[in-house]
Design an enzyme around this catalytic site. Structure first.
Site, short mmCIF file in Angstrom:
data_model
loop_
_atom_site.label_atom_id
_atom_site.label_comp_id
_atom_site.label_asym_id
_atom_site.label_seq_id
_atom_site.Cartn_x
_atom_site.Cartn_y
_atom_site.Cartn_z
N HIS A 1 -36.58 13.00 -16.27
CA HIS A 1 -36.58 14.59 -16.21
C HIS A 1 -37.05 14.95 -14.82
O HIS A 1 -36.92 16.18 -14.54
CB HIS A 1 -37.49 15.11 -17.18
CG HIS A 1 -36.78 15.29 -18.73
ND1 HIS A 1 -35.41 15.83 -18.86
CD2 HIS A 1 -37.06 15.00 -19.96
CE1 HIS A 1 -35.34 15.91 -19.99
NE2 HIS A 1 -36.03 15.29 -20.70
N GLY B 1 -43.30 14.51 -28.72
CA GLY B 1 -43.75 13.21 -28.51
C GLY B 1 -44.39 13.28 -27.18
O GLY B 1 -45.38 12.68 -26.81
N HIS C 1 -38.04 8.26 -20.35
CA HIS C 1 -37.71 9.43 -20.76
C HIS C 1 -38.01 10.81 -19.80
O HIS C 1 -37.34 11.46 -19.20
CB HIS C 1 -37.55 9.72 -22.06
CG HIS C 1 -36.82 10.95 -22.52
ND1 HIS C 1 -35.81 11.23 -23.31
CD2 HIS C 1 -37.47 12.34 -22.67
CE1 HIS C 1 -35.47 12.57 -23.43
NE2 HIS C 1 -36.32 13.34 -23.27
N GLU C 2 -39.19 10.64 -19.95
CA GLU C 2 -40.12 11.89 -19.18
C GLU C 2 -39.82 11.94 -17.74
O GLU C 2 -39.83 12.80 -16.97
CB GLU C 2 -41.60 11.98 -19.61
CG GLU C 2 -41.94 12.16 -21.08
CD GLU C 2 -41.05 13.33 -21.64
OE1 GLU C 2 -40.57 14.26 -21.01
OE2 GLU C 2 -40.56 13.04 -22.93
N MET D 1 -43.99 15.75 -22.91
CA MET D 1 -43.31 17.09 -22.38
C MET D 1 -43.16 16.65 -20.71
O MET D 1 -44.28 16.34 -20.23
CB MET D 1 -44.24 18.29 -22.57
CG MET D 1 -43.64 19.51 -21.95
SD MET D 1 -41.85 19.96 -22.22
CE MET D 1 -41.24 20.79 -20.63
N GLU D 2 -42.13 16.89 -20.43
CA GLU D 2 -42.05 16.51 -18.88
C GLU D 2 -42.44 17.32 -17.81
O GLU D 2 -41.72 17.54 -16.66
CB GLU D 2 -40.59 16.16 -18.64
CG GLU D 2 -39.50 17.56 -18.36
CD GLU D 2 -38.92 18.03 -19.76
OE1 GLU D 2 -38.12 18.70 -19.81
OE2 GLU D 2 -39.49 17.49 -20.95
#
Length: 859
Positions: A295, A255, A291-292, A257-258
């Site tokens: 992180h 979905g 979410h990312e 990437m951090e």
């Protein structure tokens, strides 16, 4: 420190690299071993500080282990020095490492961008390095790129100068990074527009979009700018870099990437067009951005020691993304959605014999790919939510700050987090939590009650919950379970909180009148299922009808019953009767969970000759709410009403509800003819309905709409419903389409999955298609988690014992190492489905027939 210069060739898909690593020789050696995959080293040398450079004379590649050994003619003495390597690599099309991503310019020309995806073990495909999370370093990155292209990396640009050998190129230099892990390094070279703002703490935030679509980055920009200060306050630690970029990548496996300071996304997880995006897309973008960005602290500033602790990163970010979205968008009622999206999904998987503990020991890279699953993310997030509730927000924040401060720019293990939270709260966190992270599964709490004068005496017992029925076996695992108990006196408050730390317990609730109900697991926060005595359950059901039970408790009650029926502990007919009590339900998420469970049942009964009867049941359950909502938004409605309308109309249309089908056809015709464009929230339900009850002409129109769609979201929306089509020759056409150039590689999976989930014939056809095209599919996804998702979506609907054997045999001769656990879980689910069908088909059939014969009760 790594100093790295890369020069990608965007036409012949190769790249050249120069690496200078400042290293320290700890003990004299004549070899250096590094990670390296699909890279050819041209020259390598080591120069001890203040001494002659020594050329490496041999490069020995261990391809299996993704390593290279550099051999030197003389011994490298202890001390510091510089390791220099010149190398070439390939811009691959596997969506990992340094890879190429295909896009179309506004004028229709196909071009490629060069982008990265390194987590978990693919930085070694871009440059030789020590590619483990605990071997942290600083990075000085420069990129040599065509001067009309955008070049980005983790840090801000500090210099941009013409490249001496070619006037069409420029060399772009980026600032030195903080100390960080290799898997978080990133670079992107391509054509993009952007929108930008500053967060209130002064961080420059940009969202990069495909050319001409900058407007579609505004929503994510707004979310990101609100989110950074929220996390800064929550953790009491400032965001450590000068800028953050969020960028939409056309071909992208996950979905998002951090990567530190340069977060990459699928287009559908970042871009929102107010006219053409549905409500759920906005919600998805907000969650993924939340979410990312979490992180950036939890994962990037403090990184897990080794992949065994991956769940720390992912579970934590998957929990706090909801906290953040709830802060930005209280109207989403997002915590109720958490229960349906994460909590129940994790419980479904974790009840299997082939589940795994949250903490998994990991050896080979292919084993790392395997643990990016619902246990690491969703169970991880669920136990953190339970922990947060057990500790309380104030002490939780205090512990988080201690943890992040103590380990910043370093690595940590699960125990380190427990220690910080224990110090902050004075509660036995490590003892409680290790029962949830070190052993797989979760408990079923059985409870019965007895009125003793003015009090209620509860007897509780715990056993491991198994998808196959009651736990049989010697030593039953035990959990330390934080349990909350509420009563009808105040349904939203815990009357009592206890920690259940033994197999059986009795609890006395003071002052509970005989006519009051008692419920466990207030807010569905504890990671366990509850089985009530029949008298206790009877007394709870009116709370569903009159809505006096809070929404998340109504949802949890229904979900527990459904899973008890699936496991054969109660009869499925009992659950259908409970489902009928939801006629007055107003809450979107409660409906969504109910709808999911009915979908599972419906798939199961597609193996019988009374599939139509369950469709009638679905129509009866959903038509009252369908009539209340109607087709068009009413004044004063919000986000959740729009979601509910789409859900209900889709459910009714799919089941063949006559009025819904006619209206969907009418609106579809107007939409296609351009008379009245469908609102984004109605497109999925309408497309699904007309396709399922349509013909070849309908499918052709849908494929034409797909071709014309400018937005990836609309293409995906169509791709996901194509499988609803019922005619065998059309199903073949859809499967062929899935592998065509028209569908992006990461989206092929949802087209095939949609066919498998669409109908009984579709299920067989999709499985045959996967077997026939296995080489191409496996080659395309090589080990990443998309291969696991493809297998899961396409086989888990089967319900015949012999299919489990067939699936197992196929993968024995066509191995997919990173999907091994998924395959075992699928086979287990097929056998469980078959047992469920044998057990309950007859009683379900009788109940559904007798329901048709009985007069319908008025509500």
């Amino acid at each position: 420190n790594y100093s790295l210069c890369l020069k990608p060739e965007l036409l012949d898909f190769t790249f050249e690299g120069k690496l200078e690593a400042a290293a320290q020789v700890r003990q004299a050696t004549n070899q250096i071993v590094m990670n390296c995959a699909d890279i050819d080293i041209i020259t390598a040398s080591y120069a001890p500080e203040g001494d002659e450079e020594i050329q490496a004379t041999g490069f020995n590649y261990q391809n299996e282990d993704e390593k290279v050994t550099l051999s030197f003619p003389s011994t490298l003495q202890t001390g510091t020095g510089t390791l220099k390597i010149d190398f070439v690599g390939e811009l691959n099309d596997k969506m990992k490492g340094f890879y190429r991503s295909k896009y179309t310019t506004p004028s229709g020309e196909v071009r490629y961008a060069a982008v990265t995806q390194f987590e978990a073990t693919d930085a070694r495909r871009a440059f030789p390095c020590w590619d483990e999370p605990a071997i942290k370093a600083t990075f000085d990155i420069s990129l040599v790129v065509p001067k009309d292209r955008v070049a980005l990396s983790n840090m801000n640009v500090i210099d941009r100068k013409p490249y001496p050998d070619d006037e069409n190129l420029v060399e772009v230099k980026f600032a030195r990074t903080p100390v960080m892990s290799t898997y978080l390094v990133a670079f992107v070279v391509g054509e993009y527009d952007f929108v930008e703002t500053r967060s209130k703490d002064g961080v420059c935030v940009r969202v990069y979009t495909p050319v001409g679509k900058a407007e579609q980055g505004k929503f994510a920009l707004e979310v990101a700018a609100k989110t950074l200060p929220f996390y800064k306050d929550y953790f009491s630690v400032p965001y450590p870099l000068p800028k953050i970029d969020l960028i939409a990548i056309a071909d992208f496996a996950a979905g998002a990437m951090e990567n530190w300071g340069l977060v990459t996304y699928r287009e559908t997880a970042l871009l929102i067009d107010p006219k053409n995006s549905c409500s759920s897309s906005g919600e998805w973008v907000a969650l993924v951005v939340g979410h990312e960005l979490a992180h950036q602290w939890f994962g990037n500033l403090v990184t897990m020691e080794w992949w065994t602790h991956l769940w720390l990163n992912e579970g934590f970010a998957s929990w706090i993304e909801y906290l953040c979205v709830d802060h930005c968008f209280p109207e989403y009622d997002i915590w109720t959605q958490f229960v349906s999206a994460d909590y129940t999904r994790a419980q479904e998987l974790d009840a299997l014999d082939n589940s795994h503990p949250i903490e998994v020991s990991v050896g080979h890279p292919s084993e790392v790919d395997e643990i990016f699953d619902a246990i690491s993310y969703s169970k991880g997030a669920s136990v953190i939510r339970m922990l947060h509730d057990y500790i309380g927000d104030k002490d939780f924040k205090k512990g988080m700050n201690m943890y992040l401060t103590k380990f910043q720019q370093k690595n940590a293990a699960t125990e380190d987090l427990w220690e910080s939270l224990e110090n902050a709260s004075g509660k036995p966190i490590a003892a409680v939590m290790s029962t949830w992270t070190k052993q797989m599964g979760f408990p079923l709490i059985y409870v019965e009650a007895e009125q003793v004068e003015d009090d209620r005496l509860l007897r509780l017992s715990q056993r491991k919950f198994c998808a196959s029925g009651p736990y049989v076996g010697e030593d039953c695992p035990q959990w330390m379970v934080p349990i909350t108990i509420s009563t009808s006196e105040d349904p939203s408050q815990a009357k009592l909180k206890i920690l259940m730390d033994k197999p059986e317990m009795s609890v006395l609730l003071k002052n509970v009148k005989p006519d009051q109900w008692v419920k466990l697991n207030l807010g569905t926060v504890g990671f366990y299922r509850t089985q009530y005595s029949s008298a206790m359950l009877e007394s709870l059901l009116p709370g569903i009808r009159d809505l006096s039970l809070p929404p998340v408790d109504r949802l949890g009650l229904q979900n527990d019953l459904f899973s008890l029926a699936r496991a054969g502990i109660i009869s499925t007919v009992e659950v259908l009767k409970v489902m009928e009590a939801f006629v007055n339900e107003p809450n979107y998420t409660v409906w969504s969970d109910l709808s999911c469970n009915l979908g599972i049942l419906s798939t199961l009964l597609s193996h019988t000759d009374f599939y139509e009867e369950i469709q009638e049941f679905v129509k009866d359950v959903f038509s009252p709410i369908g009539e209340r909502l109607g087709w068009d938004p009413k004044p004063g409605e919000g986000h959740l009403d729009a979601l509910l309308r789409g859900l209900v109309l889709g459910k009714l249309g799919k089941a063949g509800h006559k009025a819904t089908l006619e209206e969907a056809r009418r609106r579809f015709k107007d939409h296609v003819e351009g008379k009245q464009v469908l609102s984004a929230d109605l497109r999925s339900p309408v497309y699904l309905t007309v396709l399922k009850h349509g013909d070849g002409a309908t499918l052709d129109i849908m494929l034409k709409l797909h071709k014309q769609a400018d937005m990836q979201e609309e293409k995906n929306r169509i791709e996901r419903v194509l499988g609803a089509t019922l005619l065998p020759e059309l199903i073949q056409k859809v499967l062929t389409f899935a592998l065509s150039e028209e569908v992006r590689p990461q989206d092929t999976v949802s087209v095939i999955g949609g066919v498998a989930g669409g109908s009984k014939h579709g299920r067989k056809a999709a499985w045959k298609f996967i077997k026939d095209n296995w080489e191409e599919l496996y080659n395309r996804y090589q080990g990443g988690f998309l291969i696991s998702r493809l297998i899961k979506l396409s086989v888990e609907g089967f319900a015949v014992d012999k299919m489990a054997g067939e699936v197992k045999a196929f993968f024995e001769s066509h191995p997919a190492p990173s999907a091994e656990r998924t395959i075992q879980q699928c086979c287990e689910n097929i056998l469980l489905n078959a047992a469920w069908l044998k057990r309950d088909a007859e009683s379900l059939h009788r109940y559904l027939l007798q329901r048709r014969a009985a007069p319908v009760p008025t509500v």
